[in-house]
Scaffold this motif. Structure first.
Motif, PDB file in Angstrom:
ATOM      1  N   LEU A  15       0.828  -1.203   0.000  1.00 17.91           N
ATOM      2  CA  LEU A  15       0.000   0.000   0.000  1.00 17.91           C
ATOM      3  C   LEU A  15       0.866   1.259   0.000  1.00 17.91           C
ATOM      4  N   ARG A  16       1.958   1.242   0.776  1.00 15.52           N
ATOM      5  CA  ARG A  16       2.877   2.388   0.786  1.00 15.52           C
ATOM      6  C   ARG A  16       3.540   2.551  -0.581  1.00 15.52           C
ATOM      7  N   SER A  17       3.913   1.431  -1.188  1.00 17.17           N
ATOM      8  CA  SER A  17       4.537   1.467  -2.508  1.00 17.17           C
ATOM      9  C   SER A  17       3.586   2.068  -3.535  1.00 17.17           C
ATOM     10  N   LEU A  18       2.345   1.643  -3.516  1.00 14.37           N
ATOM     11  CA  LEU A  18       1.337   2.177  -4.437  1.00 14.37           C
ATOM     12  C   LEU A  18       1.120   3.667  -4.190  1.00 14.37           C
ATOM     13  N   ALA A  19       0.942   4.051  -2.923  1.00 10.92           N
ATOM     14  CA  ALA A  19       0.666   5.454  -2.603  1.00 10.92           C
ATOM     15  C   ALA A  19       1.838   6.352  -2.962  1.00 10.92           C
ATOM     16  N   TYR A  20       3.061   5.878  -2.720  1.00  6.08           N
ATOM     17  CA  TYR A  20       4.229   6.694  -3.072  1.00  6.08           C
ATOM     18  C   TYR A  20       4.294   6.934  -4.573  1.00  6.08           C
ATOM     19  N   ARG A  21       4.060   5.913  -5.363  1.00  5.84           N
ATOM     20  CA  ARG A  21       4.122   6.073  -6.815  1.00  5.84           C
ATOM     21  C   ARG A  21       2.960   6.913  -7.334  1.00  5.84           C
ATOM     22  N   MET A  22       1.867   6.953  -6.597  1.00  2.00           N
ATOM     23  CA  MET A  22       0.752   7.820  -6.971  1.00  2.00           C
ATOM     24  C   MET A  22       1.019   9.279  -6.606  1.00  2.00           C
ATOM     25  N   LEU A  23       1.703   9.512  -5.481  1.00  2.00           N
ATOM     26  CA  LEU A  23       1.814  10.865  -4.938  1.00  2.00           C
ATOM     27  C   LEU A  23       3.198  11.487  -5.068  1.00  2.00           C
ATOM     28  N   THR A  25       5.709  11.476  -2.857  1.00  2.00           N
ATOM     29  CA  THR A  25       6.424  11.753  -1.613  1.00  2.00           C
ATOM     30  C   THR A  25       6.073  10.685  -0.591  1.00  2.00           C
ATOM     31  N   LEU A  26       7.073  10.308   0.202  1.00  2.00           N
ATOM     32  CA  LEU A  26       6.869   9.297   1.233  1.00  2.00           C
ATOM     33  C   LEU A  26       5.949   9.799   2.340  1.00  2.00           C
ATOM     34  N   SER A  27       6.102  11.061   2.707  1.00  2.00           N
ATOM     35  CA  SER A  27       5.281  11.592   3.797  1.00  2.00           C
ATOM     36  C   SER A  27       3.803  11.559   3.427  1.00  2.00           C
ATOM     37  N   ASP A  28       3.477  11.971   2.210  1.00  2.00           N
ATOM     38  CA  ASP A  28       2.080  11.916   1.773  1.00  2.00           C
ATOM     39  C   ASP A  28       1.594  10.472   1.679  1.00  2.00           C
ATOM     40  N   ALA A  29       2.465   9.592   1.186  1.00  2.00           N
ATOM     41  CA  ALA A  29       2.084   8.186   1.065  1.00  2.00           C
ATOM     42  C   ALA A  29       1.773   7.587   2.426  1.00  2.00           C
ATOM     43  N   GLU A  30       2.584   7.889   3.408  1.00  2.00           N
ATOM     44  CA  GLU A  30       2.360   7.330   4.744  1.00  2.00           C
ATOM     45  C   GLU A  30       1.111   7.915   5.384  1.00  2.00           C
ATOM     46  N   ASP A  31       0.821   9.189   5.102  1.00  2.00           N
ATOM     47  CA  ASP A  31      -0.436   9.771   5.602  1.00  2.00           C
ATOM     48  C   ASP A  31      -1.635   9.053   5.005  1.00  2.00           C
ATOM     49  N   LEU A  81      10.211  17.871  -7.944  1.00  2.00           N
ATOM     50  CA  LEU A  81      10.740  16.533  -8.125  1.00  2.00           C
ATOM     51  C   LEU A  81      10.191  15.607  -7.057  1.00  2.00           C
ATOM     52  N   PRO A  82      10.069  14.324  -7.364  1.00  2.00           N
ATOM     53  CA  PRO A  82       9.626  13.366  -6.342  1.00  2.00           C
ATOM     54  C   PRO A  82      10.624  13.288  -5.190  1.00  2.00           C
ATOM     55  N   GLU A  83      10.122  12.920  -4.036  1.00  2.00           N
ATOM     56  CA  GLU A  83      11.001  12.709  -2.887  1.00  2.00           C
ATOM     57  C   GLU A  83      11.861  11.473  -3.134  1.00  2.00           C
ATOM     58  N   PRO A  84      13.183  11.583  -3.025  1.00  2.00           N
ATOM     59  CA  PRO A  84      14.020  10.398  -3.229  1.00  2.00           C
ATOM     60  C   PRO A  84      13.698   9.316  -2.210  1.00  2.00           C
ATOM     61  N   MET A  85      13.574   8.086  -2.699  1.00  2.00           N
ATOM     62  CA  MET A  85      13.228   6.976  -1.825  1.00  2.00           C
ATOM     63  C   MET A  85      14.382   5.988  -1.741  1.00  2.00           C
ATOM     64  N   PRO A  86      14.880   5.711  -0.525  1.00  2.00           N
ATOM     65  CA  PRO A  86      15.960   4.728  -0.382  1.00  2.00           C
ATOM     66  C   PRO A  86      15.580   3.386  -1.002  1.00  2.00           C
ATOM     67  N   PRO A 275      14.068  20.829   1.924  1.00  2.00           N
ATOM     68  CA  PRO A 275      14.313  20.169   3.220  1.00  2.00           C
ATOM     69  C   PRO A 275      13.227  19.169   3.608  1.00  2.00           C
ATOM     70  N   GLU A 276      11.988  19.419   3.202  1.00  2.00           N
ATOM     71  CA  GLU A 276      10.898  18.502   3.555  1.00  2.00           C
ATOM     72  C   GLU A 276      11.102  17.132   2.903  1.00  2.00           C
TER      73      GLU A 276
END
Length: 283
Positions: A15-23, A25-31, A81-86, A275-276
């Protein structure tokens, strides 16, 4: 009956993977995933396919979020730009049948929310168009058209060849050393003549427009070194499958540079300074 919390945790990485690719950013995906958990915990969870049920919830939440984010993106200063994801998170979930790299993720910002959703659900996560139609609450034929339009927009963004970890690391280290030394000729040699630099600063200073050509990009880094505008501490990273490095100051990341590589040279440079989007990275 399975424990609803355990079922949700089983599907959380997907679900996090799907949300991150949709949005993007990791923060938005986790929300969004947290909001999905609240809805799941309050719903009748005796469903035939919990994964499909949860994926639909997350998809609908992401579509709503992208509508509200559109106004903020229109007033965003400079490139977004998208938030870089480790990479350990990027590959987590194990549900993607075909993934999208950072360049494609960036290009997806040009798609409509429905085009993005149809493309990701079908082409990346392997859902049938019947299932996509259920998630998006649109006719199946419409979903096919949405995915087709998305493919057309994105066809030139995917790298033609996969870059090995060793080559990516070699070019990243070479670029970092050349930048540290203000080596203009060395920087130009590492970049393709038609290279492009994208920079996202958000509230901090960054190039507001794309920089085209290896000469201009090299001169920018040579100038930063000459003015001692780059932190001394740097660490090699791999985010979203791309090699690069992160600069740190006082233990916090100030810049992340990622490199799109083709035919042994750097085709694209992505500089994230917002920074965010770097808050998770510590030295």
């Amino acid at each position: 009956m399975p424990d609803p919390a355990a079922v949700f945790e089983e599907h959380r990485p997907f679900l996090r993977s799907l949300a991150y690719r949709m949005l993007g950013t990791l923060s938005d995906a986790e929300d969004v995933v947290q909001d999905a958990w609240l809805r799941w915990s309050a719903a009748d969870t005796s469903v035939e396919s919990p994964k499909a049920f949860l994926a639909k919830i997350v998809t609908r939440l992401c579509l709503d979020h992208r509508k509200s984010a559109r106004v903020r993106r229109e007033t965003y200063v400079g490139e977004w730009l998208p938030e870089p994801m480790p990479d350990d998170l990027w590959s987590a979930g194990g549900e993607a049948t075909e993934d999208v790299g950072y360049a494609v993720l960036h290009a997806m910002e040009r798609l409509s929310p429905l085009e993005r959703a149809a493309f990701l659900l079908h082409d990346v996560f392997g859902e049938s168009f019947a299932q996509v139609a259920d998630f998006l609450e649109k006719p199946e034929a419409t979903c096919r058209q949405l995915a087709s339009r998305a493919r057309s927009h994105l066809k030139d963004e995917a790298p033609r060849f996969k870059v090995g970890a060793e080559e990516g690391s070699r070019l990243s280290r070479a670029f970092l050393n050349a930048a540290r030394n203000g080596d203009l000729a060395g920087l130009k040699k590492l970049l393709q003549p038609g290279a492009v630099l994208f920079s996202d600063g958000g509230p901090v200073r960054a190039a507001r427009r794309r920089i085209f050509g290896h000469d201009k990009i090299a001169r920018m880094f040579e100038s930063l070194t000459r003015r001692k505008a780059l932190p001394d501490e740097a660490r090699e990273v791999v985010f979203n499958g791309l090699p690069g490095f992160a600069y740190f100051s006082a233990g916090k990341a100030t810049d992340v540079l990622l490199f799109g590589i083709e035919e042994g040279a750097i085709r694209s440079v992505y500089v994230v300074r917002n920074p965010e989007k770097l808050a998770r990275l510590v030295a």
